[in-house]
Design a protein around this motif. Sequence first.
Motif, PDB file in Angstrom:
ATOM      1  N   VAL A 100       2.260 -19.462   3.467  1.00  0.00           N
ATOM      2  CA  VAL A 100       1.509 -18.759   4.505  1.00  0.00           C
ATOM      3  C   VAL A 100       1.620 -19.560   5.795  1.00  0.00           C
ATOM      4  CG1 VAL A 100      -0.699 -17.760   5.168  1.00  0.00           C
ATOM      5  CG2 VAL A 100      -0.060 -17.888   2.747  1.00  0.00           C
ATOM      6  N   ASN A 101       2.152 -18.938   6.830  1.00  0.00           N
ATOM      7  CA  ASN A 101       2.426 -19.633   8.096  1.00  0.00           C
ATOM      8  C   ASN A 101       1.261 -19.623   9.067  1.00  0.00           C
ATOM      9  OD1 ASN A 101       5.110 -20.255   7.418  1.00  0.00           O
ATOM     10  ND2 ASN A 101       5.818 -18.243   8.073  1.00  0.00           N
ATOM     11  N   SER A 102       0.377 -18.610   8.963  1.00  0.00           N
ATOM     12  CA  SER A 102      -0.649 -18.468   9.986  1.00  0.00           C
ATOM     13  C   SER A 102      -1.876 -17.769   9.427  1.00  0.00           C
ATOM     14  CB  SER A 102      -0.082 -17.683  11.172  1.00  0.00           C
ATOM     15  OG  SER A 102      -1.004 -17.625  12.252  1.00  0.00           O
ATOM     16  N   VAL A 103      -3.031 -18.059  10.020  1.00  0.00           N
ATOM     17  CA  VAL A 103      -4.273 -17.433   9.595  1.00  0.00           C
ATOM     18  C   VAL A 103      -5.182 -17.246  10.802  1.00  0.00           C
ATOM     19  CG1 VAL A 103      -5.461 -19.611   9.079  1.00  0.00           C
ATOM     20  CG2 VAL A 103      -6.138 -17.512   7.872  1.00  0.00           C
ATOM     21  N   ALA A 104      -6.003 -16.190  10.765  1.00  0.00           N
ATOM     22  CA  ALA A 104      -6.972 -15.938  11.829  1.00  0.00           C
ATOM     23  C   ALA A 104      -8.255 -15.399  11.216  1.00  0.00           C
ATOM     24  CB  ALA A 104      -6.414 -14.957  12.856  1.00  0.00           C
ATOM     25  N   TYR A 105      -9.395 -15.884  11.727  1.00  0.00           N
ATOM     26  CA  TYR A 105     -10.722 -15.481  11.257  1.00  0.00           C
ATOM     27  C   TYR A 105     -11.318 -14.555  12.320  1.00  0.00           C
ATOM     28  CZ  TYR A 105     -15.053 -16.328   8.551  1.00  0.00           C
ATOM     29  OH  TYR A 105     -16.163 -16.212   7.751  1.00  0.00           O
ATOM     30  N   ARG A 106     -11.691 -13.352  11.932  1.00  0.00           N
ATOM     31  CA  ARG A 106     -12.228 -12.381  12.890  1.00  0.00           C
ATOM     32  C   ARG A 106     -13.509 -12.929  13.537  1.00  0.00           C
ATOM     33  NH1 ARG A 106     -13.950  -6.037  11.756  1.00  0.00           N
ATOM     34  NH2 ARG A 106     -13.853  -5.364  13.956  1.00  0.00           N
ATOM     35  N   PRO A 107     -13.606 -12.884  14.866  1.00  0.00           N
ATOM     36  CA  PRO A 107     -14.749 -13.490  15.552  1.00  0.00           C
ATOM     37  C   PRO A 107     -16.006 -12.626  15.555  1.00  0.00           C
ATOM     38  CG  PRO A 107     -13.190 -12.627  17.153  1.00  0.00           C
ATOM     39  CD  PRO A 107     -12.560 -12.445  15.807  1.00  0.00           C
ATOM     40  N   THR A 108     -15.937 -11.396  15.052  1.00  0.00           N
ATOM     41  CA  THR A 108     -17.101 -10.513  15.035  1.00  0.00           C
ATOM     42  C   THR A 108     -17.262  -9.894  13.650  1.00  0.00           C
ATOM     43  OG1 THR A 108     -15.750  -8.652  15.812  1.00  0.00           O
ATOM     44  CG2 THR A 108     -16.921  -9.937  17.484  1.00  0.00           C
ATOM     45  N   ALA A 109     -18.499  -9.450  13.350  1.00  0.00           N
ATOM     46  CA  ALA A 109     -18.772  -8.787  12.071  1.00  0.00           C
ATOM     47  C   ALA A 109     -18.292  -7.338  12.126  1.00  0.00           C
ATOM     48  CB  ALA A 109     -20.265  -8.857  11.784  1.00  0.00           C
ATOM     49  N   PRO A 110     -17.911  -6.754  11.003  1.00  0.00           N
ATOM     50  CA  PRO A 110     -17.770  -7.397   9.683  1.00  0.00           C
ATOM     51  C   PRO A 110     -16.572  -8.344   9.661  1.00  0.00           C
ATOM     52  CG  PRO A 110     -16.952  -5.152   9.593  1.00  0.00           C
ATOM     53  CD  PRO A 110     -17.554  -5.318  10.951  1.00  0.00           C
ATOM     54  N   PHE A 111     -16.766  -9.499   9.086  1.00  0.00           N
ATOM     55  CA  PHE A 111     -15.756 -10.542   9.156  1.00  0.00           C
ATOM     56  C   PHE A 111     -14.563 -10.261   8.257  1.00  0.00           C
ATOM     57  CE2 PHE A 111     -19.752 -12.848  10.209  1.00  0.00           C
ATOM     58  CZ  PHE A 111     -19.447 -13.075  11.532  1.00  0.00           C
ATOM     59  N   LYS A 112     -13.409 -10.657   8.756  1.00  0.00           N
ATOM     60  CA  LYS A 112     -12.158 -10.522   8.025  1.00  0.00           C
ATOM     61  C   LYS A 112     -11.299 -11.756   8.270  1.00  0.00           C
ATOM     62  CE  LYS A 112     -11.954  -5.459   8.264  1.00  0.00           C
ATOM     63  NZ  LYS A 112     -11.163  -4.285   8.691  1.00  0.00           N
ATOM     64  N   VAL A 113     -10.386 -11.981   7.352  1.00  0.00           N
ATOM     65  CA  VAL A 113      -9.369 -13.020   7.507  1.00  0.00           C
ATOM     66  C   VAL A 113      -8.007 -12.349   7.396  1.00  0.00           C
ATOM     67  CG1 VAL A 113      -8.274 -15.007   6.397  1.00  0.00           C
ATOM     68  CG2 VAL A 113     -10.739 -14.987   6.743  1.00  0.00           C
ATOM     69  N   VAL A 114      -7.110 -12.678   8.323  1.00  0.00           N
ATOM     70  CA  VAL A 114      -5.759 -12.130   8.317  1.00  0.00           C
ATOM     71  C   VAL A 114      -4.771 -13.278   8.121  1.00  0.00           C
ATOM     72  CG1 VAL A 114      -3.999 -10.936   9.654  1.00  0.00           C
ATOM     73  CG2 VAL A 114      -6.370 -10.192   9.777  1.00  0.00           C
ATOM     74  N   THR A 115      -3.766 -13.067   7.262  1.00  0.00           N
ATOM     75  CA  THR A 115      -2.741 -14.094   7.026  1.00  0.00           C
ATOM     76  C   THR A 115      -1.358 -13.528   7.312  1.00  0.00           C
ATOM     77  OG1 THR A 115      -2.471 -13.502   4.694  1.00  0.00           O
ATOM     78  CG2 THR A 115      -4.128 -15.181   5.227  1.00  0.00           C
ATOM     79  N   GLY A 116      -0.447 -14.408   7.725  1.00  0.00           N
ATOM     80  CA  GLY A 116       0.960 -14.064   7.908  1.00  0.00           C
ATOM     81  C   GLY A 116       1.819 -14.992   7.084  1.00  0.00           C
ATOM     82  N   SER A 117       2.753 -14.441   6.304  1.00  0.00           N
ATOM     83  CA  SER A 117       3.468 -15.239   5.306  1.00  0.00           C
ATOM     84  C   SER A 117       4.981 -15.174   5.467  1.00  0.00           C
ATOM     85  CB  SER A 117       3.097 -14.758   3.899  1.00  0.00           C
ATOM     86  OG  SER A 117       1.714 -14.713   3.715  1.00  0.00           O
ATOM     87  N   GLU A 118       5.646 -16.051   4.737  1.00  0.00           N
ATOM     88  CA  GLU A 118       7.103 -16.047   4.704  1.00  0.00           C
ATOM     89  C   GLU A 118       7.666 -14.903   3.861  1.00  0.00           C
ATOM     90  OE1 GLU A 118       8.835 -19.768   3.703  1.00  0.00           O
ATOM     91  OE2 GLU A 118       8.299 -20.694   5.631  1.00  0.00           O
ATOM     92  N   ASP A 119       6.805 -14.199   3.138  1.00  0.00           N
ATOM     93  CA  ASP A 119       7.272 -13.019   2.411  1.00  0.00           C
ATOM     94  C   ASP A 119       7.223 -11.765   3.283  1.00  0.00           C
ATOM     95  OD1 ASP A 119       4.596 -12.507   2.590  1.00  0.00           O
ATOM     96  OD2 ASP A 119       4.201 -12.517   0.437  1.00  0.00           O
ATOM     97  N   SER A 120       7.059 -11.986   4.601  1.00  0.00           N
ATOM     98  CA  SER A 120       7.096 -10.927   5.625  1.00  0.00           C
ATOM     99  C   SER A 120       5.849 -10.045   5.637  1.00  0.00           C
ATOM    100  CB  SER A 120       8.343 -10.037   5.465  1.00  0.00           C
ATOM    101  OG  SER A 120       9.505 -10.822   5.388  1.00  0.00           O
ATOM    102  N   THR A 121       4.808 -10.431   4.923  1.00  0.00           N
ATOM    103  CA  THR A 121       3.621  -9.590   4.846  1.00  0.00           C
ATOM    104  C   THR A 121       2.488 -10.119   5.712  1.00  0.00           C
ATOM    105  OG1 THR A 121       2.728 -10.783   2.936  1.00  0.00           O
ATOM    106  CG2 THR A 121       4.172  -8.902   2.485  1.00  0.00           C
ATOM    107  N   VAL A 122       1.645  -9.168   6.150  1.00  0.00           N
ATOM    108  CA  VAL A 122       0.385  -9.476   6.828  1.00  0.00           C
ATOM    109  C   VAL A 122      -0.731  -8.963   5.924  1.00  0.00           C
ATOM    110  CG1 VAL A 122      -1.054  -9.025   8.840  1.00  0.00           C
ATOM    111  CG2 VAL A 122       1.403  -9.344   9.126  1.00  0.00           C
ATOM    112  N   ASN A 123      -1.516  -9.887   5.381  1.00  0.00           N
ATOM    113  CA  ASN A 123      -2.583  -9.511   4.447  1.00  0.00           C
ATOM    114  C   ASN A 123      -3.936  -9.557   5.143  1.00  0.00           C
ATOM    115  OD1 ASN A 123      -0.600  -9.345   2.546  1.00  0.00           O
ATOM    116  ND2 ASN A 123      -1.451 -10.899   1.167  1.00  0.00           N
TER     117      ASN A 123
END
Length: 617
Positions: free
Chosen positions: A154-177
């Motif tokens: 996983v190359n990158s991650v971001a935490y949503r700054p507002t509710a409802p909270f979420k986490v987004v990841t970017g990976s070497e398998d080309s996916t955004v989860n």
Amino acid sequence: MAQTWTLESILAPLPAAERGFSTVLSGNEVRKELVYTNGKAVVFRKIDDPHNCEAVFIHTTNVTCAKFSPDGKYVCSGDDSGGIKVWARDAPEVGERKPVNDIQVLGGPVVDLDWSPCGKKIVAVGDGRGKLAKCFAWDRGSNFGDFDGLSRKVNSVAYRPTAPFKVVTGSEDSTVNVYGGPPFKFICSNKKHANFVNCVRFSPDGTKFVSVSSDKRCLVYDAETNEVCGEFAKGADAHAGSVMACAWSPCGKQIATCSADKTCRLFDSASLALVKTIKVGTKVEDMQVGLCWVGDNVISLSLSGHLNYLDFAAGSVSKTVRGHMKKLTALARSGSDRFFTASYDGKVCEWTRRGGVKIECEGHAQVHTSLPVKMQATEHGKALQSVGYDDTLRTAALPLRGDQTDLVTRKLADQPKDSDYCEGAELSCVVHAGRVEVVKGGTNGEGVLCQMDLAGEEGSSCAIHPMGSQIAVGTKSGKVLLLTLSSGSLSLCKTLERHRGEVSALRFSHSGDLLASGDANRECLVWQVDTGEVKKSRMVYHSSKITCVAWSPSDSHLATGSVDSNVIVWPLDLPGSKRFTIALAHKEGVTGAEYLSEDRIVTCGTDSCCKVWALQQ
């Protein structure tokens, strides 16, 4: 009375950069500081005054990323071993800086991390066996959910700054989860990219997020539906290389990107139209591999390690912060306010001290193709002479002007061990494993004047007398050979025997009456040159190999640096017990030391830092 030396200024390393990989740059508007990592150091730079910096060594393995807490009071840093340390940004008044918490979160390197908006949770991502992402309370280490659906680094991650909270990841398998919580659980996976996802970032208001990839695509998502709602940097506006990083403006109205095509671009977040393109350079080292937006400042990172302040209004780079990003191997001075540093990748930087303590990089050049062994300023500060493991003796015209620097190269028969230069006689001595040679002339020198085989001895260090009349050669066996230079030939004058290990550093005093020598058995000696007698001994307070020696301008003090990370200043008219030790001057070992004046010493080390120390009156 023993002297007391304190740190006056530090020249911290630039961010570590690697081709094909994004480098995490981060900052905090409250503190107006930039934070990044290099080796085992976490480096802070004042954004308005980037030469005002600090390097903190709190990890025992290489640090991979670091970010401020939202309020700027704490820093979280991740390392190669998968460990996370959380620590206070401000140093304690007493004692060393220590982590508030130290948590093992992953089985491999931590690549990126982010704080929750409340500053109580941290999400970290990376590589290794087992878990590739984890969210935890930094003060307790408790886990907040499971991050399923991650199959590769996983190359990158971001935490949503507002509710409802979420986490987004970017990976070497080309996916955004996308994960919802806390506790976080898998929501969906987006596979619109066709190559590594290098960076994901939420907008300041949390309504959108962006992903950029090595497939040159930049996608915008609706943070409520998690679906792609737009694409920018496409068609005529598309990057010609991998998009390595992105950053939102604090107001959320603009998005900046940087790419391996050596450009940085600005887009309007509403229309997704291109606003401006800045071409940073044309060479491979000008590839852009990192980006952050702090307040009014957009700062990008070149593959060379240079930090670029981007002025999108003018469409140009307004300021560039230069320096080293590799371990420093050599140091030279020219006057009291000018010195030079060399790193093992062959890069040399020229530093000038202005207005008291402010030190700036005035120029740089790629002088060698491999590790520089030793440097000396020559021709009264008009040139810089150096030898390196590329088996060359090179003379660079000053000031250094990058690719425009005039270089004269003299190929050596084999690898040099050490070198020295005599200004008055315009002579250089170079010692090899089996011989020593004397080179005549400056920039346009005539070549080898004479040479001498060491008769079975293996050379390890050398020094030339200020008058050019003698050359001292240190050997692996612990001998110091004093050679006389006369009528264009060398002859053995004396053999000085007292050391019990390899003589690793030599330096004549400015008067030429004394010779200082340091060895691999941690001992330093001062010899009377004319008699060959030991004038001062019992200087055995380093715990490892001595790497450098330097005389004060008055020849009243001697400074030594060692693999043990310490610098010791020795008063020659007092017992060794009256020495002053600059403890842990360079965490990874000291490689160079020079007196700029009686009250200032400059040092460098394999921690990639250069430091100036001031004498307290």
